[in-house]
Structures are given as C-alpha cells and as structure tokens.
Design a protein around this motif. Structure first.
Motif, PDB file in Angstrom:
ATOM      1  N   ALA A   1      43.966  51.160  39.034  1.00  9.37           N
ATOM      2  CA  ALA A   1      43.347  50.870  39.535  1.00  9.37           C
ATOM      3  C   ALA A   1      42.432  49.900  40.009  1.00  9.37           C
ATOM      4  O   ALA A   1      42.476  49.010  40.940  1.00  9.37           O
ATOM      5  N   GLY A   2      41.144  50.109  39.338  1.00 12.83           N
ATOM      6  CA  GLY A   2      40.067  49.067  38.731  1.00 12.83           C
ATOM      7  C   GLY A   2      41.037  47.580  38.690  1.00 12.83           C
ATOM      8  O   GLY A   2      40.643  46.800  39.187  1.00 12.83           O
ATOM      9  N   LEU A   3      41.807  47.569  37.333  1.00 13.89           N
ATOM     10  CA  LEU A   3      42.673  45.901  37.009  1.00 13.89           C
ATOM     11  C   LEU A   3      43.005  45.352  38.545  1.00 13.89           C
ATOM     12  O   LEU A   3      43.130  44.254  38.663  1.00 13.89           O
ATOM     13  N   THR A   4      44.402  46.339  38.995  1.00 15.45           N
ATOM     14  CA  THR A   4      44.719  46.136  40.489  1.00 15.45           C
ATOM     15  C   THR A   4      43.855  45.536  41.864  1.00 15.45           C
ATOM     16  O   THR A   4      43.733  44.721  42.592  1.00 15.45           O
ATOM     17  N   ALA A   5      42.563  46.714  42.052  1.00 15.79           N
ATOM     18  CA  ALA A   5      42.051  45.716  42.913  1.00 15.79           C
ATOM     19  C   ALA A   5      40.885  44.395  42.335  1.00 15.79           C
ATOM     20  O   ALA A   5      41.008  43.874  43.671  1.00 15.79           O
ATOM     21  N   TRP A   6      40.857  44.277  40.991  1.00 14.18           N
ATOM     22  CA  TRP A   6      40.088  42.842  41.012  1.00 14.18           C
ATOM     23  C   TRP A   6      41.068  42.050  41.418  1.00 14.18           C
ATOM     24  O   TRP A   6      40.329  40.968  41.634  1.00 14.18           O
ATOM     25  N   VAL A   7      42.471  42.521  40.681  1.00 16.29           N
ATOM     26  CA  VAL A   7      43.565  40.945  40.707  1.00 16.29           C
ATOM     27  C   VAL A   7      43.854  40.268  42.268  1.00 16.29           C
ATOM     28  O   VAL A   7      43.421  39.163  42.811  1.00 16.29           O
ATOM     29  N   ILE A   8      43.409  41.619  42.806  1.00 17.80           N
ATOM     30  CA  ILE A   8      43.874  41.150  44.449  1.00 17.80           C
ATOM     31  C   ILE A   8      42.794  40.630  45.305  1.00 17.80           C
ATOM     32  O   ILE A   8      42.845  39.408  45.599  1.00 17.80           O
ATOM     33  N   TYR A   9      41.345  41.202  44.941  1.00 21.01           N
ATOM     34  CA  TYR A   9      40.685  40.001  44.957  1.00 21.01           C
ATOM     35  C   TYR A   9      40.088  38.531  45.025  1.00 21.01           C
ATOM     36  O   TYR A   9      39.968  38.062  45.921  1.00 21.01           O
ATOM     37  N   ALA A  10      39.784  38.658  43.429  1.00 20.45           N
ATOM     38  CA  ALA A  10      39.923  37.739  42.859  1.00 20.45           C
ATOM     39  C   ALA A  10      41.583  36.476  43.471  1.00 20.45           C
ATOM     40  O   ALA A  10      40.728  35.094  43.387  1.00 20.45           O
ATOM     41  N   THR A  11      42.315  37.257  43.825  1.00 21.04           N
ATOM     42  CA  THR A  11      43.694  36.485  44.175  1.00 21.04           C
ATOM     43  C   THR A  11      43.167  35.506  45.622  1.00 21.04           C
ATOM     44  O   THR A  11      43.509  34.501  46.161  1.00 21.04           O
TER      45      THR A  11
ATOM     46  N   LYS B   1      44.988  46.441  25.016  1.00 18.38           N
ATOM     47  CA  LYS B   1      45.285  48.321  25.704  1.00 18.38           C
ATOM     48  C   LYS B   1      45.115  48.127  26.646  1.00 18.38           C
ATOM     49  O   LYS B   1      45.740  48.997  27.120  1.00 18.38           O
ATOM     50  N   ALA B   2      44.659  47.421  27.481  1.00 19.49           N
ATOM     51  CA  ALA B   2      44.205  48.150  29.138  1.00 19.49           C
ATOM     52  C   ALA B   2      45.538  48.344  30.018  1.00 19.49           C
ATOM     53  O   ALA B   2      46.425  49.315  29.871  1.00 19.49           O
ATOM     54  N   TYR B   3      46.324  46.894  29.402  1.00 17.38           N
ATOM     55  CA  TYR B   3      46.852  47.174  30.672  1.00 17.38           C
ATOM     56  C   TYR B   3      48.608  47.852  29.929  1.00 17.38           C
ATOM     57  O   TYR B   3      49.753  47.876  30.948  1.00 17.38           O
ATOM     58  N   TYR B   4      49.043  47.623  28.565  1.00 18.04           N
ATOM     59  CA  TYR B   4      49.372  48.135  28.189  1.00 18.04           C
ATOM     60  C   TYR B   4      49.830  49.312  28.365  1.00 18.04           C
ATOM     61  O   TYR B   4      51.146  50.205  28.346  1.00 18.04           O
ATOM     62  N   ARG B   5      48.619  50.001  27.944  1.00 21.33           N
ATOM     63  CA  ARG B   5      48.415  51.690  28.625  1.00 21.33           C
ATOM     64  C   ARG B   5      48.772  51.930  29.762  1.00 21.33           C
ATOM     65  O   ARG B   5      49.463  53.041  30.758  1.00 21.33           O
ATOM     66  N   SER B   6      48.200  50.902  30.733  1.00 24.70           N
ATOM     67  CA  SER B   6      47.630  50.943  32.350  1.00 24.70           C
ATOM     68  C   SER B   6      49.162  50.755  33.263  1.00 24.70           C
ATOM     69  O   SER B   6      49.690  51.438  33.959  1.00 24.70           O
TER      70      SER B   6
ATOM     71  N   TRP C   1      35.010  45.005  31.409  1.00 22.87           N
ATOM     72  CA  TRP C   1      34.728  45.284  32.666  1.00 22.87           C
ATOM     73  C   TRP C   1      32.938  45.069  32.915  1.00 22.87           C
ATOM     74  O   TRP C   1      33.389  44.546  34.310  1.00 22.87           O
ATOM     75  N   ILE C   2      31.861  45.321  32.358  1.00 21.12           N
ATOM     76  CA  ILE C   2      31.000  44.311  33.337  1.00 21.12           C
ATOM     77  C   ILE C   2      31.466  43.110  33.593  1.00 21.12           C
ATOM     78  O   ILE C   2      30.663  42.510  35.121  1.00 21.12           O
ATOM     79  N   THR C   3      32.126  42.541  32.718  1.00 16.40           N
ATOM     80  CA  THR C   3      31.842  41.086  33.469  1.00 16.40           C
ATOM     81  C   THR C   3      33.449  40.300  34.735  1.00 16.40           C
ATOM     82  O   THR C   3      32.428  40.045  35.243  1.00 16.40           O
ATOM     83  N   LEU C   4      33.710  41.558  34.946  1.00 16.42           N
ATOM     84  CA  LEU C   4      34.617  41.625  36.011  1.00 16.42           C
ATOM     85  C   LEU C   4      33.389  41.505  37.316  1.00 16.42           C
ATOM     86  O   LEU C   4      34.089  41.493  38.439  1.00 16.42           O
ATOM     87  N   GLY C   5      32.818  43.355  37.374  1.00 14.17           N
ATOM     88  CA  GLY C   5      31.522  43.417  38.459  1.00 14.17           C
ATOM     89  C   GLY C   5      31.142  42.554  38.207  1.00 14.17           C
ATOM     90  O   GLY C   5      30.901  41.869  39.663  1.00 14.17           O
ATOM     91  N   THR C   6      30.228  41.789  37.399  1.00 13.51           N
ATOM     92  CA  THR C   6      29.109  40.555  37.886  1.00 13.51           C
ATOM     93  C   THR C   6      29.798  39.267  38.079  1.00 13.51           C
ATOM     94  O   THR C   6      29.901  38.620  39.129  1.00 13.51           O
ATOM     95  N   LEU C   7      31.522  39.644  37.389  1.00  7.80           N
ATOM     96  CA  LEU C   7      32.601  38.364  38.986  1.00  7.80           C
ATOM     97  C   LEU C   7      32.272  38.053  40.580  1.00  7.80           C
ATOM     98  O   LEU C   7      32.552  37.239  40.881  1.00  7.80           O
TER      99      LEU C   7
END
Length: 268
Positions: free
Chosen positions: A36-46, A114-119, A240-246
C-alpha cells in the motif's frame, strides 16, 4: 497431530504437514502495508512528474526535487540551471536527466528488493511462508540480472544528491537577497535525509572499506567505514523516511507555486 512420511530404505522423512504454513500471527500485514505504501508513493510521484507545473517558486528560488534539474524546453528558464536541451513533449519528464537513475538506484537497492519481492511478487511474502512461484532462478536472468547494476546506480545517486544540495543552497539566495523560511528548512531536511540514505547504501559501505586487509593502515577510510556502517543499520528506515521527505518537499513547493498558501519566512 502430524504423521511422518517414510522414504523407502532411508527411514523417516519430513513431517507430512498439509498446511502451507504453521504461522498463526499476522505475517501478511507487513507485505500488505508495504504494498500500500509503495503503491501510493508511486502514484503520487507519477502524477507529479507528468503534471509539468507547480515545481518552481520564483520568489524564493524553491525547486522541487522531482523536477531537478529541469532540462526540457518546457522548463522555466530560471529553474533550468544547466540548460533546456530536451524537447518539451508531454511524455518526457522535466527531470529526465536524473529520474531514470534515481529509479534504478531505488529499484536495485538491497532493502527495496526485499520490500517489493515480498509485497508485489510474494517471493516469498514472509519467512516460513511458501513462495508464490514454483520456479526460482535468482537474479541471474532478465530482467533481474540488472540488479547487479546497483553499484553504478549508487554513483549516479551520489551526483544527484549533489545537485539537490545545490538546489537547497541556491534557495537561500532569492531575488530579494539572502532569505530564510520554512521552505528552506524542508529543502535542507530533505537533502540531509537523501545523503543519509545514499551513504547508508551497502555498495557505499563496500566501496569505502571493501578489500582492505588492514584498517590500521587506512585510518581515514576506517573512520568513514564505521560511519557508513552505522548508517547502514538504519538503511530500511532511511529508505522510507526519504520517500516521505521527497513527497513533503514536493507538495510544499507545489502548494507555494500554486498559491494555496504563502511561505513562512523567518528572514527576508
């Protein structure tokens, strides 16, 4: 109660357990939250990358990292620090010079693997949980063989961090002269976190201290290696922090550029 499978001529084998996993905790929650976190960030960034607007605040020289450096013909001249040499087609990001390398750096990062292999791939979704795929070839075939390019992506990420640092410094010198506001703090905080994440990279740790047989003969490299090693233990958190700060930095610059509210100024 479980039964024990017997192998002819070899004695008892593994227990014949019908369940896929005996874990009774919520092992599915971490990969779900990561998805959920990575998907939300990718959508926002795109969405932001292809908006092609609200990336530059002329009054304070704030430039969002999603558009740095701005190199298309569509860029505001004041925000194009190294020139506008790419066509202004909609499909081309304004920061096309850096975004592909940043994407490669994140995709090949040891933690993000590790994060996207698992999720996303469920390979495997958690410890002691079966892989969703029958076959596994490691990172030896296309496209995963490109994971080996991580070290080279690190070099590019270090250069891009220097560019972001230049942007943060430039923001202290607006058309009115030296100035300092909340936007400066946000840009500066983002740069510090980006450097922390970049330097905590496993490749950086190996570059600094790898292949050294005697640390005593390289005291400077040893000190830097210990510093990078300490950061490396926080690599996941920094990712994760840098995804937030960006995202926060980009949103703040976008809000100022769009005129939703004004910058909180401390000096000038």
């Amino acid at each position: 109660m479980t039964t024990t499978a017997t192998r002819p001529g070899r004695g008892p084998g593994r227990a014949a357990i019908g369940a896929k996993t005996l874990r009774n905790d919520r092992w599915w929650l971490p990969p779900l939250l990561t998805f959920a976190g990575l998907t939300a960030w990718v959508i926002y960034a795109t969405v932001r990358v292809f908006m092609h607007k609200w990336y530059w605040v002329e009054e304070f020289h704030y430039l969002t990292p999603f558009y740095s450096p701005c190199v298309t013909e569509r860029c505001v001249p004041e925000a194009a620090h190294i020139g506008r040499f790419l066509p202004g087609w909609w499909i081309i990001p304004d920061a096309a010079l850096t975004l592909p390398f940043l994407l490669l750096f994140r995709l090949t990062c040891y933690y993000y693997r590790k994060a996207y292999y698992r999720s996303f791939w469920l390979s495997p979704p958690a410890c002691a949980v079966p892989d969703a795929h029958k076959d596994y070839s490691g990172e030896t075939r296309f496209p995963l063989i490109f994971q080996n390019a991580h070290r080279y992506a690190f070099y590019a990420a270090a250069i891009i961090s220097l560019i972001n640092t230049y942007d943060a410094i430039l923001a202290f010198h607006s058309p009115k002269g030296f100035g300092f506001g909340l936007g400066n703090l946000i840009l500066l905080g983002n740069v510090v976190m980006l450097w922390a994440y970049t330097l905590s990279c496993h490749s950086c740790r190996h570059i600094v201290g790898g292949r050294l047989k005697h640390f005593s003969e390289h005291p400077v490299r040893y000190r830097f290696w210990t510093f990078v090693s300490a950061l490396n233990t926080r690599h996941m958190q920094l990712a994760w922090i840098t995804l937030g700060t960006l995202a926060v930095t980009d949103f703040y610059v976008m809000a100022l550029s769009a005129g939703w509210f004004g910058d909180l100024r401390f000096i000038n």
